[in-house]
Design an enzyme around this catalytic site. Structure first.
Site, short mmCIF file in Angstrom:
data_model
loop_
_atom_site.label_atom_id
_atom_site.label_comp_id
_atom_site.label_asym_id
_atom_site.label_seq_id
_atom_site.Cartn_x
_atom_site.Cartn_y
_atom_site.Cartn_z
N HIS A 132 6.72 -4.66 10.64
CA HIS A 132 7.36 -5.02 9.36
C HIS A 132 6.60 -6.15 8.68
O HIS A 132 6.47 -6.17 7.45
CB HIS A 132 8.80 -5.48 9.60
CG HIS A 132 9.80 -4.39 9.72
ND1 HIS A 132 10.11 -3.53 8.69
CD2 HIS A 132 10.58 -4.01 10.76
CE1 HIS A 132 11.05 -2.68 9.08
NE2 HIS A 132 11.35 -2.94 10.33
N ASP A 139 12.68 0.73 7.95
CA ASP A 139 13.96 1.03 8.60
C ASP A 139 14.71 1.96 7.66
O ASP A 139 14.98 1.60 6.51
CB ASP A 139 14.77 -0.24 8.83
CG ASP A 139 14.15 -1.14 9.89
OD1 ASP A 139 13.40 -0.63 10.72
OD2 ASP A 139 14.42 -2.35 9.87
N GLU A 196 15.25 2.06 18.61
CA GLU A 196 15.93 2.03 17.30
C GLU A 196 15.67 3.35 16.58
O GLU A 196 14.55 3.62 16.15
CB GLU A 196 15.40 0.86 16.46
CG GLU A 196 15.64 -0.50 17.09
CD GLU A 196 15.00 -1.64 16.30
OE1 GLU A 196 14.19 -1.36 15.38
OE2 GLU A 196 15.29 -2.81 16.61
N HIS A 199 13.88 2.97 12.98
CA HIS A 199 12.63 2.26 12.77
C HIS A 199 11.42 3.18 12.95
O HIS A 199 11.26 3.82 13.98
CB HIS A 199 12.54 1.09 13.77
CG HIS A 199 11.30 0.26 13.63
ND1 HIS A 199 11.34 -1.03 13.17
CD2 HIS A 199 10.00 0.52 13.88
CE1 HIS A 199 10.12 -1.53 13.15
NE2 HIS A 199 9.28 -0.59 13.58
#
Length: 219
Positions: A132, A139, A196, A199
């Site tokens: 990120h 996301d 996740e 992600h």
């Protein structure tokens, strides 16, 4: 001495300017394929109207319980935007579209997150940096033609095993939705993140530099 001071002042002014990204919107959509620098940061909103934005860190609806972005912009490197646009076209062809929760994240914000959740399974250690922080991660979830989110089993930023791609004790609907999201993203130059479901990292983006550029919001 005066010349040295002047040069230092000019350097500081230029440095300060370079630490900010411009959030001003283009009056017309731009063509990402005309961008010549694949590593430059750009605002996704200038290249498509086909995404849904719910930028969580520009609100208090996040695990920090704090608004840490000045406004809900989605900056990414040009090469990330190119792949994301292609992935979204594939979803649109099937009646869905990408909804974004987070895009580029300054390293200063990463440090705040690490203080709250110092667990590398869920939050990247700022000493190394997150994708990120490099403009190569998003996301996301999916919404249908009516804007309803597909059921992915947990909320965004849920810190638990149920959010993992490897967790299978879920309904057939949830597993199918996660698979649908993952398969198309992987076909368009992204990699999933095991813990996740939301992600995705652009392939080979880990080699890019960590950035701490912030953005000024449009008045």
């Amino acid at each position: 001495m005066k010349k040295t001071f002047f040069l230092l002042l000019v350097f500081l002014v230029i440095s300060c300017k370079s630490t900010y990204l411009d959030a001003k919107k283009s009056p017309v959509l731009l063509d990402i394929n005309k961008e010549t620098d694949d590593n430059a940061f750009v605002n996704l909103k200038n290249y498509s109207n086909d995404f849904v934005f719910d930028m969580k860190y520009a609100t208090t609806d996040n695990f920090l319980n704090e608004k840490v972005y000045p406004c809900g912009e989605c900056f990414l490197r040009v090469k990330t935007v190119k792949s994301l646009l292609e992935a979204n076209k594939a979803f649109l062809d099937k009646g869905y579209r990408i909804k974004l929760y987070d895009c580029y994240r300054p390293i200063a914000i990463q440090k705040k997150m690490w203080k709250i959740v110092p667990n590398p399974t869920y939050v990247a250690n700022p000493k190394k940096g997150s994708i990120h922080n490099k403009g190569g991660a998003v996301d996301i979830t999916l919404v249908d033609s009516a804007g309803n989110e597909l059921n992915m089993g947990t909320k965004f930023d849920f810190f638990g095993e149920e959010a993992s791609h490897n967790y299978l004790n879920l309904s057939e609907e949830i597993l199918a939705n996660r698979k649908f999201l993952k398969e198309i993203m992987l076909r368009h130059n992204f990699k999933s993140f095991d813990s996740e479901w939301w992600h995705y990292n652009l392939t080979n983006s880990s080699a890019d530099a960590v950035s701490n550029q912030k953005w000024r919001c449009e008045d």
